[in-house]
Design a protein around this motif. Structure first.
Motif, PDB file in Angstrom:
ATOM      1  N   LEU A  41      -3.480  61.601  22.510  1.00  0.00           N
ATOM      2  CA  LEU A  41      -2.575  61.202  21.431  1.00  0.00           C
ATOM      3  C   LEU A  41      -2.621  59.693  21.280  1.00  0.00           C
ATOM      4  CD1 LEU A  41       0.000  61.779  19.551  1.00  0.00           C
ATOM      5  CD2 LEU A  41       1.333  61.348  21.607  1.00  0.00           C
ATOM      6  N   LEU A  42      -2.803  59.244  20.033  1.00  0.00           N
ATOM      7  CA  LEU A  42      -2.679  57.828  19.693  1.00  0.00           C
ATOM      8  C   LEU A  42      -1.442  57.664  18.842  1.00  0.00           C
ATOM      9  CD1 LEU A  42      -3.653  54.850  19.308  1.00  0.00           C
ATOM     10  CD2 LEU A  42      -4.934  55.678  17.310  1.00  0.00           C
ATOM     11  N   VAL A  43      -0.560  56.756  19.248  1.00  0.00           N
ATOM     12  CA  VAL A  43       0.575  56.363  18.417  1.00  0.00           C
ATOM     13  C   VAL A  43       0.229  54.988  17.888  1.00  0.00           C
ATOM     14  CG1 VAL A  43       3.057  55.978  18.296  1.00  0.00           C
ATOM     15  CG2 VAL A  43       2.142  57.681  19.887  1.00  0.00           C
ATOM     16  N   THR A  44      -0.041  54.896  16.593  1.00  0.00           N
ATOM     17  CA  THR A  44      -0.490  53.639  16.001  1.00  0.00           C
ATOM     18  C   THR A  44       0.656  52.958  15.256  1.00  0.00           C
ATOM     19  OG1 THR A  44      -2.021  52.627  14.420  1.00  0.00           O
ATOM     20  CG2 THR A  44      -1.457  54.913  14.033  1.00  0.00           C
ATOM     21  N   GLY A  45       0.683  51.643  15.358  1.00  0.00           N
ATOM     22  CA  GLY A  45       1.724  50.870  14.692  1.00  0.00           C
ATOM     23  C   GLY A  45       2.949  50.639  15.565  1.00  0.00           C
ATOM     24  N   VAL A  46       2.766  50.721  16.873  1.00  0.00           N
ATOM     25  CA  VAL A  46       3.873  50.502  17.808  1.00  0.00           C
ATOM     26  C   VAL A  46       4.220  49.015  17.833  1.00  0.00           C
ATOM     27  CG1 VAL A  46       4.613  50.721  20.227  1.00  0.00           C
ATOM     28  CG2 VAL A  46       3.143  52.477  19.199  1.00  0.00           C
ATOM     29  N   ASP A  47       5.501  48.721  17.843  1.00  0.00           N
ATOM     30  CA  ASP A  47       5.956  47.333  17.928  1.00  0.00           C
ATOM     31  C   ASP A  47       5.415  46.706  19.212  1.00  0.00           C
ATOM     32  OD1 ASP A  47       7.682  45.035  18.707  1.00  0.00           O
ATOM     33  OD2 ASP A  47       8.845  45.623  16.941  1.00  0.00           O
ATOM     34  N   PRO A  48       4.826  45.504  19.139  1.00  0.00           N
ATOM     35  CA  PRO A  48       4.247  44.866  20.328  1.00  0.00           C
ATOM     36  C   PRO A  48       5.240  44.630  21.467  1.00  0.00           C
ATOM     37  CG  PRO A  48       3.512  43.730  18.346  1.00  0.00           C
ATOM     38  CD  PRO A  48       4.562  44.727  17.917  1.00  0.00           C
ATOM     39  N   THR A  53      -7.308  70.249  17.681  1.00  0.00           N
ATOM     40  CA  THR A  53      -8.206  69.154  17.333  1.00  0.00           C
ATOM     41  C   THR A  53      -8.493  68.367  18.611  1.00  0.00           C
ATOM     42  OG1 THR A  53      -6.315  67.750  16.768  1.00  0.00           O
ATOM     43  CG2 THR A  53      -7.373  68.931  14.952  1.00  0.00           C
ATOM     44  N   ASP A  54      -9.448  67.469  18.547  1.00  0.00           N
ATOM     45  CA  ASP A  54      -9.733  66.639  19.723  1.00  0.00           C
ATOM     46  C   ASP A  54      -8.515  65.804  20.091  1.00  0.00           C
ATOM     47  OD1 ASP A  54     -12.361  67.580  19.807  1.00  0.00           O
ATOM     48  OD2 ASP A  54     -13.171  65.832  18.749  1.00  0.00           O
ATOM     49  N   VAL A  55      -7.912  65.180  19.071  1.00  0.00           N
ATOM     50  CA  VAL A  55      -6.804  64.253  19.313  1.00  0.00           C
ATOM     51  C   VAL A  55      -5.733  64.399  18.232  1.00  0.00           C
ATOM     52  CG1 VAL A  55      -8.233  62.558  20.511  1.00  0.00           C
ATOM     53  CG2 VAL A  55      -7.946  62.389  18.047  1.00  0.00           C
ATOM     54  N   ILE A  56      -4.600  63.803  18.525  1.00  0.00           N
ATOM     55  CA  ILE A  56      -3.489  63.703  17.578  1.00  0.00           C
ATOM     56  C   ILE A  56      -3.267  62.221  17.313  1.00  0.00           C
ATOM     57  CG2 ILE A  56      -1.014  64.124  17.215  1.00  0.00           C
ATOM     58  CD1 ILE A  56      -1.367  66.386  19.408  1.00  0.00           C
ATOM     59  N   VAL A  57      -3.064  61.870  16.053  1.00  0.00           N
ATOM     60  CA  VAL A  57      -2.764  60.479  15.680  1.00  0.00           C
ATOM     61  C   VAL A  57      -1.428  60.482  14.962  1.00  0.00           C
ATOM     62  CG1 VAL A  57      -3.451  58.486  14.297  1.00  0.00           C
ATOM     63  CG2 VAL A  57      -5.195  59.838  15.500  1.00  0.00           C
ATOM     64  N   VAL A  58      -0.477  59.721  15.494  1.00  0.00           N
ATOM     65  CA  VAL A  58       0.850  59.610  14.903  1.00  0.00           C
ATOM     66  C   VAL A  58       1.025  58.206  14.356  1.00  0.00           C
ATOM     67  CG1 VAL A  58       3.339  59.672  15.352  1.00  0.00           C
ATOM     68  CG2 VAL A  58       1.824  61.292  16.519  1.00  0.00           C
ATOM     69  N   LEU A  59       1.421  58.128  13.087  1.00  0.00           N
ATOM     70  CA  LEU A  59       1.743  56.842  12.479  1.00  0.00           C
ATOM     71  C   LEU A  59       3.235  56.600  12.638  1.00  0.00           C
ATOM     72  CD1 LEU A  59      -1.015  57.614  11.269  1.00  0.00           C
ATOM     73  CD2 LEU A  59      -0.285  56.569   9.155  1.00  0.00           C
ATOM     74  N   THR A  60       3.612  55.480  13.227  1.00  0.00           N
ATOM     75  CA  THR A  60       5.030  55.190  13.419  1.00  0.00           C
ATOM     76  C   THR A  60       5.691  54.897  12.075  1.00  0.00           C
ATOM     77  OG1 THR A  60       4.572  52.835  13.754  1.00  0.00           O
ATOM     78  CG2 THR A  60       4.687  54.226  15.729  1.00  0.00           C
ATOM     79  N   GLY A  61       7.013  54.923  12.082  1.00  0.00           N
ATOM     80  CA  GLY A  61       7.741  54.515  10.892  1.00  0.00           C
ATOM     81  C   GLY A  61       8.638  55.565  10.284  1.00  0.00           C
ATOM     82  N   GLY A  62       8.625  56.783  10.774  1.00  0.00           N
ATOM     83  CA  GLY A  62       9.470  57.812  10.181  1.00  0.00           C
ATOM     84  C   GLY A  62      10.032  58.730  11.242  1.00  0.00           C
ATOM     85  N   ALA A  63      11.210  59.247  10.973  1.00  0.00           N
ATOM     86  CA  ALA A  63      11.880  60.144  11.913  1.00  0.00           C
ATOM     87  C   ALA A  63      11.050  61.398  12.152  1.00  0.00           C
ATOM     88  CB  ALA A  63      13.250  60.525  11.367  1.00  0.00           C
TER      89      ALA A  63
END
Length: 178
Positions: free
Chosen positions: A61-68, A33-43
């Motif tokens: 790669l976008l990691v979304t929901g990273v702690d500020p 795919t063009d990109v990978i999107v990872v939602l944080t919160g799970g092992a």
């Protein structure tokens, strides 16, 4: 009449939950795919996304929901991401605090970069709701490949997530204020 209707609704609910729990989504095949999107919160989510990026399954790669409070160098050290890879290919998203926020943050990133396909990486029990929220937030024509990280969820997690899935689906079908 009302008792029969209530019984039918309860039966549909129970059958839906059985389907939800027994048929959890699986990891995707190897299509790029063009990109990978990872939602944080799970092992395993971030590890899976980074492994797919390293295998060339996407160019970013976008990691979304990273702690500020997480700094990019700390992220790179924790996940052993080379600096060159962080600079060219990894974006940390700090705006999201929930699944709907992940979808909004991802949609903005996708639109800004004009990507046309993404591989969504999240835990198997979370995939259906995350993909639904994302599909409703994305610009038209963006393809989502669902790539679930297998887990062994407790019954309580499945029950809670099933109810969240129903609620989010109903909210998309009947938005408030319309």
């Amino acid at each position: 009449m009302i008792a029969r209707l209530a019984g039918a609704v309860a039966l549909l609910y129970a059958l839906g939950f059985l389907w939800f729990a027994a048929a959890l989504p699986l990891p995707a095949g190897g299509q790029p795919t063009d990109v990978i999107v990872v939602l944080t919160g799970g092992a395993g989510r971030i590890d899976r996304g980074l492994a797919l990026l390293a295998k060339g399954k996407a160019r970013a790669l976008l990691v979304t929901g990273v702690d500020p409070e997480v700094k990019p160098r700390e992220f790179a050290a924790e996940y052993r991401v080379p600096g060159k890879t962080m600079d060219c290919c990894v974006t940390l998203g700090f705006a999201a605090v929930d699944t709907r926020g992940n979808a909004a943050e991802t949609a903005s990133w996708i639109a800004a970069n004009r990507y046309r396909s993404l591989r969504l990486v999240t835990t198997d029990w979370h995939m259906r709701r995350a993909a639904g929220e994302l599909a409703s937030a994305l610009p038209p024509g963006v393809t989502i490949v669902r790539d679930a990280v297998p887990s062994r969820p407790r019954l309580g997690i499945l029950f809670l997530e099933y109810n969240k899935l129903l609620a989010s689906t109903l909210a998309r079908l009947w938005p408030q204020g319309k």
